[in-house]
Design a protein around this motif. Structure first.
Motif, PDB file in Angstrom:
ATOM      1  N   PHE A 102      13.083   4.756   7.977  1.00  0.00           N
ATOM      2  CA  PHE A 102      12.521   4.931   6.640  1.00  0.00           C
ATOM      3  C   PHE A 102      13.567   4.830   5.535  1.00  0.00           C
ATOM      4  O   PHE A 102      13.257   4.420   4.416  1.00  0.00           O
ATOM      5  N   GLU A 103      14.810   5.194   5.828  1.00  0.00           N
ATOM      6  CA  GLU A 103      15.828   5.147   4.774  1.00  0.00           C
ATOM      7  C   GLU A 103      16.082   3.711   4.318  1.00  0.00           C
ATOM      8  O   GLU A 103      16.097   3.418   3.127  1.00  0.00           O
ATOM      9  N   ASN A 104      16.286   2.804   5.269  1.00  0.00           N
ATOM     10  CA  ASN A 104      16.586   1.417   4.913  1.00  0.00           C
ATOM     11  C   ASN A 104      15.351   0.632   4.492  1.00  0.00           C
ATOM     12  O   ASN A 104      15.439  -0.279   3.669  1.00  0.00           O
ATOM     13  N   ILE A 105      14.197   0.992   5.050  1.00  0.00           N
ATOM     14  CA  ILE A 105      12.980   0.229   4.767  1.00  0.00           C
ATOM     15  C   ILE A 105      12.303   0.689   3.480  1.00  0.00           C
ATOM     16  O   ILE A 105      11.779  -0.127   2.719  1.00  0.00           O
ATOM     17  N   VAL A 106      12.312   1.982   3.212  1.00  0.00           N
ATOM     18  CA  VAL A 106      11.641   2.504   2.018  1.00  0.00           C
ATOM     19  C   VAL A 106      12.637   3.127   1.040  1.00  0.00           C
ATOM     20  O   VAL A 106      12.605   2.847  -0.162  1.00  0.00           O
ATOM     21  N   ASN A 115       7.202  -4.550   5.135  1.00  0.00           N
ATOM     22  CA  ASN A 115       7.747  -3.371   5.807  1.00  0.00           C
ATOM     23  C   ASN A 115       7.683  -2.101   4.970  1.00  0.00           C
ATOM     24  O   ASN A 115       7.270  -1.046   5.454  1.00  0.00           O
ATOM     25  N   ALA A 116       8.129  -2.177   3.725  1.00  0.00           N
ATOM     26  CA  ALA A 116       8.158  -0.970   2.900  1.00  0.00           C
ATOM     27  C   ALA A 116       6.754  -0.493   2.560  1.00  0.00           C
ATOM     28  O   ALA A 116       6.537   0.699   2.329  1.00  0.00           O
ATOM     29  N   ALA A 132       1.739  -0.930  -4.017  1.00  0.00           N
ATOM     30  CA  ALA A 132       3.090  -0.713  -3.496  1.00  0.00           C
ATOM     31  C   ALA A 132       3.859  -2.029  -3.406  1.00  0.00           C
ATOM     32  O   ALA A 132       5.053  -2.093  -3.723  1.00  0.00           O
ATOM     33  N   MET A 133       3.171  -3.084  -2.985  1.00  0.00           N
ATOM     34  CA  MET A 133       3.829  -4.390  -2.912  1.00  0.00           C
ATOM     35  C   MET A 133       4.260  -4.868  -4.296  1.00  0.00           C
ATOM     36  O   MET A 133       5.322  -5.489  -4.452  1.00  0.00           O
ATOM     37  N   THR A 187       6.473   8.360  -3.232  1.00  0.00           N
ATOM     38  CA  THR A 187       5.684   9.326  -2.460  1.00  0.00           C
ATOM     39  C   THR A 187       5.764   9.025  -0.972  1.00  0.00           C
ATOM     40  O   THR A 187       5.924   9.932  -0.144  1.00  0.00           O
ATOM     41  N   MET A 188       5.655   7.731  -0.616  1.00  0.00           N
ATOM     42  CA  MET A 188       5.763   7.350   0.793  1.00  0.00           C
ATOM     43  C   MET A 188       7.115   7.764   1.357  1.00  0.00           C
ATOM     44  O   MET A 188       7.210   8.257   2.488  1.00  0.00           O
TER      45      MET A 188
END
Length: 354
Positions: free
Chosen positions: A299-303, A219-220, A250-251, A322-323
């Motif tokens: 986006f707040e909870n996922i990233v 997800n992130a 990123a992973m 950055t994402m």
């Protein structure tokens, strides 16, 4: 510690309130009703009128083709059980988007429908730390985590496409005021009710943190990058260097952040998540779907939350940082388009002296 008693049933069936009936919620309602151990009250918003009249049509890898499915009860607002005459719900399942930066909050949604000390709250939502406000508002209620891979989307109003098998891991978010045995029993009970129809998998996994960090690999990283680039997971795998320069690094940032918090995500999970969706499925993950439809993203909870968690432990997270910044800007754009942000009027600068 408080012991939570069971109640909120209709005969031998548990009364379940389902908040949100999009792609994931519709499949959840179908599993619960077909299993015969639950009576579902579904709260719908934009699709309420259509589903109330015509039901939901499915094309599903798990269920085949189903037309006109309707949960037992369909409503367009959260039922208020504070009335002494109202029957309590055994479970409340939240499948709505969890957007703490955009009201209403999860607590605001839950408040009218929770029976203190009895209702079990199930967060069938994405991201990290989503449970934090729940025990503060409902300290006597069990709160469960449902981490779901389903590949289900509402492709049109009342039309659900499910191209991936429904697999969930269920566990309790620990509440120090409640007995762990009660929490684990509630998780097992929910697994049994959810899987009674034999069309899905829901495994009891008490290690909630591992399950949530594991899904953040997808997800992130993949979900968020599909949203920003508007490339679905198939095209992301085909795009030159996208996996090597963006997704896989990123992973590994997620793996490093998780490890800093005591969660060991094996390296082989990276390739598992990268190739989870077959290329020719051309699957647009949830954030990409939200972006295309002009909706707010999680986006707040996922990233944001995993980035903050990593940075708090000194983990370098340049790609996901950055994402996060890009997604935050895109969320602002959505707020502006919905009239939630005021900006100065445009001025014709061809006639203005600087």
């Amino acid at each position: 510690m408080v012991s939570v008693a069971e109640h909120g049933s209709v005969g031998s069936k548990a009364r379940v309130l389902l908040i949100g009936c999009g792609g994931i919620g519709s499949v959840a309602a179908l599993n619960l009703e077909l299993g015969g151990k639950a009576v579902v009250t579904a709260v719908l918003r934009s699709n309420f009128t259509h589903v109330k009249q015509y039901g939901i049509n499915f094309r599903s890898i798990d269920h085949g083709v189903i037309e006109g499915f309707k949960p037992s009860t369909i409503v367009n607002q959260i039922p208020d059980v504070t009335d002494s005459e109202a029957e309590p719900f055994r479970f409340i399942i939240c499948t709505t988007k969890n957007t703490p930066d955009v009201p209403p909050t999860i607590v605001d949604l839950l408040k009218p429908a929770v029976t203190i000390g009895h209702t079990v709250i199930v967060l069938m939502q994405n991201g990290l730390n989503i449970e934090i406000p729940v025990p503060k508002a409902f300290p006597q209620n069990i709160c469960l985590s449902s981490v779901t891979f389903c590949g289900s989307h509402e492709v049109a109003t009342g039309e659900v496409l499910q191209e991936d098998n429904d697999r969930s891991t269920i566990g309790a978010f620990r509440n120090e005021k409640l007995w762990p045995e009660d929490e684990n029993n509630a998780a097992r009970e929910f697994c049994a009710i959810y899987t009674a129809g034999g069309k899905c998998v829901a495994d009891f996994k008490p290690d909630v943190a591992f399950s949530r960090w594991r899904k953040l690999l997808y997800n992130a990283c993949l979900n968020s990058m599909c949203a920003v680039t508007d490339l679905d997971t198939g095209r992301m795998q085909l795009a030159d260097s996208a996996l090597d320069l963006l997704v896989r690094p990123a992973m590994n940032e997620i793996r490093a952040a998780a490890k800093a918090h005591g969660i060991d995500l094996p390296e082989e999970l990276v390739e598992l998540m990268v190739s989870m969706d077959p290329i020719t499925m051309y699957n647009p993950p949830s954030m990409q779907v939200d972006m295309r439809k002009g909706r707010f993203t999680e986006f707040e909870n996922i990233v944001g939350e995993p980035v903050r968690a990593g940075l708090s432990k000194g983990v370098s997270m340049p790609i996901l940082s950055t994402m996060y910044s890009l997604l935050k800007a895109l969320q602002w754009r959505t707020r502006e388009r919905r009239g939630m942000v005021g900006i100065p009027a445009r001025v014709d600068h061809t006639t203005t002296t600087r």
